[in-house]
Design an enzyme around this catalytic site. Sequence first.
Site, mmCIF file in Angstrom:
data_model
loop_
_atom_site.group_PDB
_atom_site.id
_atom_site.type_symbol
_atom_site.label_atom_id
_atom_site.label_comp_id
_atom_site.label_asym_id
_atom_site.label_seq_id
_atom_site.Cartn_x
_atom_site.Cartn_y
_atom_site.Cartn_z
ATOM 1 N N LYS A 117 -5.333 -2.095 14.256
ATOM 2 C CA LYS A 117 -4.755 -1.088 15.132
ATOM 3 C C LYS A 117 -5.447 -1.138 16.496
ATOM 4 O O LYS A 117 -6.672 -1.239 16.588
ATOM 5 C CB LYS A 117 -4.885 0.295 14.494
ATOM 6 C CG LYS A 117 -4.111 0.405 13.180
ATOM 7 C CD LYS A 117 -4.305 1.758 12.532
ATOM 8 C CE LYS A 117 -3.497 1.862 11.239
ATOM 9 N NZ LYS A 117 -4.009 0.985 10.169
ATOM 10 N N GLU A 168 0.829 -1.203 0.000
ATOM 11 C CA GLU A 168 0.000 0.000 0.000
ATOM 12 C C GLU A 168 0.867 1.258 0.000
ATOM 13 O O GLU A 168 2.056 1.230 0.327
ATOM 14 C CB GLU A 168 -0.918 0.017 1.214
ATOM 15 C CG GLU A 168 -0.170 0.109 2.540
ATOM 16 C CD GLU A 168 -1.068 0.490 3.700
ATOM 17 O OE1 GLU A 168 -1.651 1.575 3.636
ATOM 18 O OE2 GLU A 168 -1.158 -0.296 4.646
#
Length: 304
Positions: free
Chosen positions: A160, A26
């Site tokens: 996360k 990414e």
Amino acid sequence: MSSTTLVVAPEVAEALAAGGPVVALESTIISHGLPRPRNLEVARAVEQAVREEGAVPATIGVVGGVARVGLDEEALQLLATSDDVDKASVRDLGTVAALRRDAATTVAATSALAARAGIQVFATGGLGGVHREASATWDESADLVALARTPLVVVCAGVKSILDVPATLERLESLSVPVLGFRSRRFPGFYLSDSGYELDWQVDSAEQVADVVRARRELGIHRETVLVANPLPVNEQVDPALHDAVLQQALSELREGHVTGKAVTPFLLERFHERTGGESLRANIAIILANSRLAARIAVALAS
């Protein structure tokens, strides 16, 4: 594959045509996830790590409205240094292309473009997921739906830790996305080796991941991503006490500042960068390098 809106770099196209190992990477981490100039250094290091494991890196981003699967040095520098780079999820790609914008791609957008190009494996840091208090805000990352729609292997360090981890795992189950712990039955929490939640399945090698992918194809159930959760070693994680203290303070500031939507994750990650004395940055870099190496080994196993 080449068009006015999607171009695959020659090296990547040649590897794919030959059935060789390719790893998608990414670009959001380059433009929005790491501070300058470390972001460009890390982007180069990640690509080099993939090459060292025998695969071809394909960093994905949008330059001048053209989605590029495999970035050259000029494009990498642009996304790493420009102050005018959008953050594009899947829903944004058509608009970014039509308006000829430069954009870094999120996990969701990178997954979509990687699958479109025929890439099988994607390495990222931490996934988006269900946000805390999502029962009131409906705030859920598009990453999760993308995982249910793209037949990839995605290597990550869990989600996360600023997110609602159990709700995210429940959502992944509802979407029929298999989650495999790599040499661990504990689901990682990005900066933390253990989020506190157990997984149903563990794999211990890149070859076992490849076997899972092949079995799913033979069974005709390969539409969804196979998610490989690769935790940091315990001695490389952010100190849990420091992590929890910073997180609680940041969440309080988030509520006080009425920060919502796409601004939530950057806001919280910035607080971590500011208040962990460089520990979160160190861990972030370690995560993406480790995941890229594992992804490359899986790509090699799939291509063999």
